[in-house]
Design an enzyme around this catalytic site. Structure first.
Site, short mmCIF file in Angstrom:
data_model
loop_
_atom_site.label_atom_id
_atom_site.label_comp_id
_atom_site.label_asym_id
_atom_site.label_seq_id
_atom_site.Cartn_x
_atom_site.Cartn_y
_atom_site.Cartn_z
N HIS A 62 86.50 76.20 70.87
CA HIS A 62 85.62 77.58 70.49
C HIS A 62 87.27 78.11 71.13
O HIS A 62 87.82 77.76 71.58
CB HIS A 62 84.84 77.66 71.06
CG HIS A 62 84.24 77.82 71.87
ND1 HIS A 62 85.23 78.68 73.09
CD2 HIS A 62 82.81 77.45 73.01
CE1 HIS A 62 84.61 78.63 74.26
NE2 HIS A 62 83.39 77.62 74.14
N GLY A 120 88.89 79.53 82.54
CA GLY A 120 87.92 80.55 81.66
C GLY A 120 87.04 81.85 82.93
O GLY A 120 86.10 81.20 83.40
N HIS A 134 88.43 78.09 74.25
CA HIS A 134 89.20 77.47 75.19
C HIS A 134 90.81 77.93 74.44
O HIS A 134 91.42 77.37 74.60
CB HIS A 134 88.87 75.85 74.71
CG HIS A 134 87.22 75.79 74.90
ND1 HIS A 134 86.06 75.30 73.87
CD2 HIS A 134 86.94 75.49 76.32
CE1 HIS A 134 85.60 75.51 74.56
NE2 HIS A 134 85.36 75.31 76.27
N ASP A 151 82.22 81.22 83.02
CA ASP A 151 82.21 80.67 84.49
C ASP A 151 82.67 80.17 86.03
O ASP A 151 83.65 80.03 86.32
CB ASP A 151 82.53 78.80 84.65
CG ASP A 151 81.61 78.40 82.56
OD1 ASP A 151 80.89 78.12 82.99
OD2 ASP A 151 82.64 78.41 81.54
N SER A 206 80.20 79.52 73.35
CA SER A 206 80.07 78.79 74.69
C SER A 206 79.74 77.26 73.88
O SER A 206 79.08 77.57 72.72
CB SER A 206 78.73 78.83 75.62
OG SER A 206 77.92 77.02 76.24
N SER A 207 80.29 75.64 73.89
CA SER A 207 79.84 75.04 73.23
C SER A 207 78.63 75.11 73.02
O SER A 207 77.70 73.99 72.40
CB SER A 207 80.54 74.28 74.29
OG SER A 207 81.93 73.98 74.28
N GLN A 242 82.32 78.98 89.15
CA GLN A 242 83.90 77.66 88.78
C GLN A 242 84.98 77.82 89.41
O GLN A 242 85.57 77.14 90.08
CB GLN A 242 83.36 76.80 86.99
CG GLN A 242 84.15 75.39 87.03
CD GLN A 242 84.24 75.46 86.50
OE1 GLN A 242 82.90 74.22 85.36
NE2 GLN A 242 84.51 75.54 84.50
N MET A 256 85.32 69.98 78.10
CA MET A 256 84.34 69.13 77.99
C MET A 256 84.52 69.05 75.99
O MET A 256 83.89 68.67 75.51
CB MET A 256 83.08 69.69 78.21
CG MET A 256 83.55 69.41 80.13
SD MET A 256 81.28 69.04 80.67
CE MET A 256 80.51 70.60 80.56
N GLY A 257 84.97 69.75 75.90
CA GLY A 257 85.69 69.24 74.38
C GLY A 257 84.46 70.26 73.45
O GLY A 257 84.40 71.59 73.98
P1 AMP Z 1 84.07 73.94 79.21
O1 AMP Z 1 84.46 73.46 78.44
O2 AMP Z 1 82.40 74.96 78.58
O3 AMP Z 1 83.22 72.99 80.52
O4 AMP Z 1 85.52 74.65 79.39
C1 AMP Z 1 86.43 74.58 79.75
C2 AMP Z 1 86.67 75.74 79.72
O5 AMP Z 1 86.88 76.62 79.36
C3 AMP Z 1 86.29 76.39 81.32
O6 AMP Z 1 87.24 76.24 81.66
C4 AMP Z 1 85.62 77.61 80.96
O7 AMP Z 1 85.37 78.52 81.88
C5 AMP Z 1 86.55 78.10 79.57
N1 AMP Z 1 85.11 78.83 78.07
C6 AMP Z 1 84.44 78.28 78.09
N2 AMP Z 1 84.02 79.60 76.89
C7 AMP Z 1 84.89 80.12 77.36
C8 AMP Z 1 85.34 82.02 76.74
N3 AMP Z 1 84.08 82.14 76.39
N4 AMP Z 1 85.83 82.32 77.39
C9 AMP Z 1 86.83 81.83 78.07
N5 AMP Z 1 87.01 80.59 78.09
C10 AMP Z 1 85.87 79.91 77.94
#
Ligand code: AMP
Length: 284
Positions: A34, A147, A37, A150, A185-186, A153, A30-31
């Site tokens: 960090h 990741g 990602h 989650d 986390s974003s 998920q 979702m952008g």
């Molecule tokens: P999001 O942008 O939050 O929807 O995350 C996109 C992907 O990045 C998902 O598969 C998350 O599980 C993964 N992700 C987010 N934060 C982390 C993290 N700290 N370590 C590893 N993967 C992550």
């Protein structure tokens, strides 16, 4: 790096890769990217010729009182981050491109999407499953990278892939943390300075649980109490759950036994920011 904004352009890029026999890795996001990602992108870049990173803030996975409107968005920055980790394509469709008939969750993954996070965020995982299905259909990747941060998920995505019989392989990679243990986390940008300091309590509670299990504790009740005790040391942490579950089904367990794979999962609000974290363990 290529920036792709439409589904039609993504489909033709996919065809082009196929005609050249290139393998495609996919990282849905979702952008507000960090290093968490980044680790997914870097791993995909090691394994594939083409690495597509989607940046799409999916409205169907947000509840009515959640942070869809204020979710951090910065496409320019994300594009640079994707390139720096070895991504080759940024796919950033609009809501209208993704949902030409209007945003609605059409896939139901059943009980795995209704417990824990699903209970606290009704409809969230059907929204996740629906957007991931749509993205998988468009990108048609050989493998997609998620990741462990989650955790539920990843189970939902695997359930959706099995249910829909999709050919994309699902790869789960470890959680990347800040130096003090906070899972990246974003949403961490929402934390006030105080809340940011206190936010490490989730990780500390997970470490307490891990230590207890490694020391031989086998009672889920005792382990959950240990996590609750650590969490209660931070007055402004509002805990939704801190539990030990079976890592394949998320169902309750009576007692940890040898050969079990279990997961400790925590969700807590620090001020206005809701954080989740988890730790998977094999019982020796
Ligand atoms: P999001 O942008 O939050 O929807 O995350 C996109 C992907 O990045 C998902 O598969 C998350 O599980 C993964 N992700 C987010 N934060 C982390 C993290 N700290 N370590 C590893 N993967 C992550």
């Amino acid at each position: 790096m290529r920036r792709v904004l439409s589904v039609a352009a993504m489909l033709s890029l996919r065809e082009e890769a196929r005609s050249q026999n290139l393998t495609v890795g996919f990282v849905p996001t979702m952008g507000a990217l960090h290093a968490g990602h980044g680790a997914l992108i870097a791993e995909a870049a090691k394994r594939h010729d083409v690495v597509v990173v989607s940046v799409f803030v999916n409205p169907t996975q947000f509840g009515p009182n959640e942070d869809f409107e204020r979710y951090p968005r910065n496409l320019e920055l994300d594009e640079a981050t994707i390139a720096s980790y070895g991504g080759t394509v940024m796919f950033a469709p609009s809501v209208a491109e993704m949902y030409p008939d209007g945003p609605a969750a059409t896939i139901d993954v059943g009980v795995i999407g209704t417990v824990l996070e699903g209970r606290h965020r009704p409809g969230h995982f059907n929204g996740v499953a629906t957007v991931v299905k749509r993205l998988f259909d468009i990108v048609q990747a050989d493998a997609a990278y998620f990741g462990a941060k989650d955790f539920q998920q990843t189970l939902v995505v695997k359930a959706m892939v099995a249910q829909q019989e999709l050919p994309t392989q699902v790869v789960v990679l470890p959680t990347i943390r800040e130096h003090d243990g906070l899972a990246m986390s974003s949403r961490n940008v929402y934390l006030s300075a105080d809340a940011r300091q206190h936010a490490t309590v989730l990780y500390r509670a997970l470490c307490e649980a891990r230590n207890a299990i490694e020391a031989g504790e086998r009672s889920p009740t005792v382990i959950e109490q240990k996590m609750a005790d650590v969490l209660s040391t931070v007055r402004d942490a509002e805990v939704d759950y801190a539990v030990v579950r079976d890592s394949a089904t998320l169902s309750d367990i009576d007692r940890l036994t040898s050969g079990n794979s279990v997961v400790c999962l925590i969700a807590a609000k620090l001020g206005t920011t809701r954080l989740i974290d988890n730790d998977v363990m094999q019982i020796p």
